[in-house]
Design a protein around this motif. Structure first.
Motif, mmCIF file in Angstrom:
data_model
loop_
_atom_site.group_PDB
_atom_site.id
_atom_site.type_symbol
_atom_site.label_atom_id
_atom_site.label_comp_id
_atom_site.label_asym_id
_atom_site.label_seq_id
_atom_site.Cartn_x
_atom_site.Cartn_y
_atom_site.Cartn_z
ATOM 1 N N GLU A 45 0.848 3.876 -2.986
ATOM 2 C CA GLU A 45 0.134 5.124 -2.733
ATOM 3 C C GLU A 45 0.854 6.096 -1.817
ATOM 4 O O GLU A 45 0.365 7.205 -1.571
ATOM 5 C CB GLU A 45 -1.247 4.815 -2.122
ATOM 6 N N ARG B 205 -6.122 7.000 4.040
ATOM 7 C CA ARG B 205 -7.281 7.209 3.193
ATOM 8 C C ARG B 205 -8.541 7.285 4.059
ATOM 9 O O ARG B 205 -8.747 6.474 4.944
ATOM 10 C CB ARG B 205 -7.400 6.038 2.213
ATOM 11 N N ARG C 166 -9.854 5.593 -4.853
ATOM 12 C CA ARG C 166 -9.285 6.765 -5.524
ATOM 13 C C ARG C 166 -9.915 6.992 -6.891
ATOM 14 O O ARG C 166 -10.040 8.126 -7.352
ATOM 15 C CB ARG C 166 -7.769 6.616 -5.669
ATOM 16 N N ILE D 257 0.833 -1.203 0.000
ATOM 17 C CA ILE D 257 0.000 0.000 0.000
ATOM 18 C C ILE D 257 0.869 1.254 0.000
ATOM 19 O O ILE D 257 0.648 2.187 -0.777
ATOM 20 C CB ILE D 257 -0.945 0.011 1.223
ATOM 21 N N GLY E 10 -1.594 6.648 1.537
ATOM 22 C CA GLY E 10 -2.435 5.499 1.235
ATOM 23 C C GLY E 10 -3.034 4.856 2.464
ATOM 24 O O GLY E 10 -4.124 4.292 2.413
#
Length: 308
Positions: free
Chosen positions: A166, A173, A246, A162, A170
């Motif tokens: 990201e 989120r 996303r 992750i 990430g």
């Protein structure tokens, strides 16, 4: 949370952490089912990783998951949940005690609105420090387990993947809905718990100990009230922490609108039954264990609380 003097921070952190870890291990299957329900896209044609229609209810999800993936599958993401819950509960009780101390009235009491505000502050604190990353990781692990070709090989590999894909953002989120949910959760839960606790104590003999069954009961009631008042925030939080969030949502309000438009207003209460099962048990378990551990710690401290 009742002692004559102020308990040291180490006590509240320890008791809260132990209570959180035990509660997570006991109630995790209900959390797994709730997350699965919330990750569904609401379409009747939705399919599982095995190519069969997605299950539509809590029991159906449990049976289908066990039949197609084995019993261990309903504990996907458990390690992230235990770690997160341990830290979350420790931070929650510690922060609540600190805010409660700051908000005491002239008589040294924290009741009514002050308890709600202390709970709100505790919830916002735990959301930023602990809940958002642990919930994001747990949700992505569960969502990944539904895909045709799961990419995460456990907690450590999942976190690394992750972050690599990201960045640190990430695992943060959905921080806004998480903060809103946790703030509301703690405000409602601590507010209801403190009010019921004070009400029952006012009708007991001075210095008498609250029975464990009473503590469990008022904790369970606090959990039930919390579920139905904060469920929409929980649904949006889960949606925004999914693998494809996303691409689907540009932000919190966009997520709210798309869920409402595509799935209907009742979808904001998807997963309410398993979450109710978890939080009604969770409230009783957490508060009972917390109070029990605090009692033991106070008894072990023969010379009185060690100030930290």
């Amino acid at each position: 949370m009742a002692s004559k003097g102020k308990d040291p921070a180490l006590y509240t952190l320890t008791a809260g952490s132990i209570a959180g870890a035990i509660e997570a291990a006991i109630t995790y299957p209900t959390e797994f089912v709730k997350t699965q329900l919330q990750l569904q896209d609401g379409s009747k044609s939705a399919m599982t990783r095995k190519g069969v229609p997605a299950p539509r209810g809590p029991i159906d999800i449990l049976i289908t998951t066990v039949r197609t993936q084995g019993v261990g599958a309903i504990y996907t993401g458990l390690s992230a949940m235990i770690i997160g819950n341990t830290a979350k509960a420790g931070v929650r009780f510690f922060a609540f005690d600190q805010f409660k101390d700051l908000l005491k009235d002239s008589e040294g009491k924290t009741t009514g609105v002050r308890s709600v505000l202390a709970g709100l502050g505790a919830g916002m604190t735990e959301a930023v420090l602990v809940v958002t990353p642990s919930e994001t990781i747990k949700t992505k692990l569960i969502h990944d387990g539904n895909s045709a070709n799961p990419q995460y090989r456990g907690l450590v590999h999942g976190v690394k993947s992750i972050v690599k894909a990201e960045g640190l953002g990430g695992i943060y989120r959905g921080v806004v809905p998480v903060m809103a949910r946790q703030g509301a959760n703690s405000a409602v839960r601590f507010g209801v718990y403190s009010s019921l606790n004070d009400f029952l104590k006012s009708r007991m003999a001075p210095d008498s100990k609250m029975p464990a069954t009473y503590t469990f009961g008022i904790g369970a009631v606090a959990g039930i009230v919390t579920v139905y008042t904060t469920m929409p925030l929980d649904v949006v939080k889960t949606k925004m922490q999914g693998l494809n969030a996303r691409q689907l949502y540009s932000g919190v309000f966009d997520c709210f609108w798309k869920v409402f438009k595509n799935e209907g207003v009742l979808s904001f209460w998807n997963g309410a039954t398993p979450r109710l099962a978890r939080l009604s048990m969770s409230g009783g378990i957490v508060f009972s264990i917390y109070e029990s551990v605090m009692t033991v710690l106070r008894q072990l401290d023969d010379s009185g609380p060690i100030r930290s």
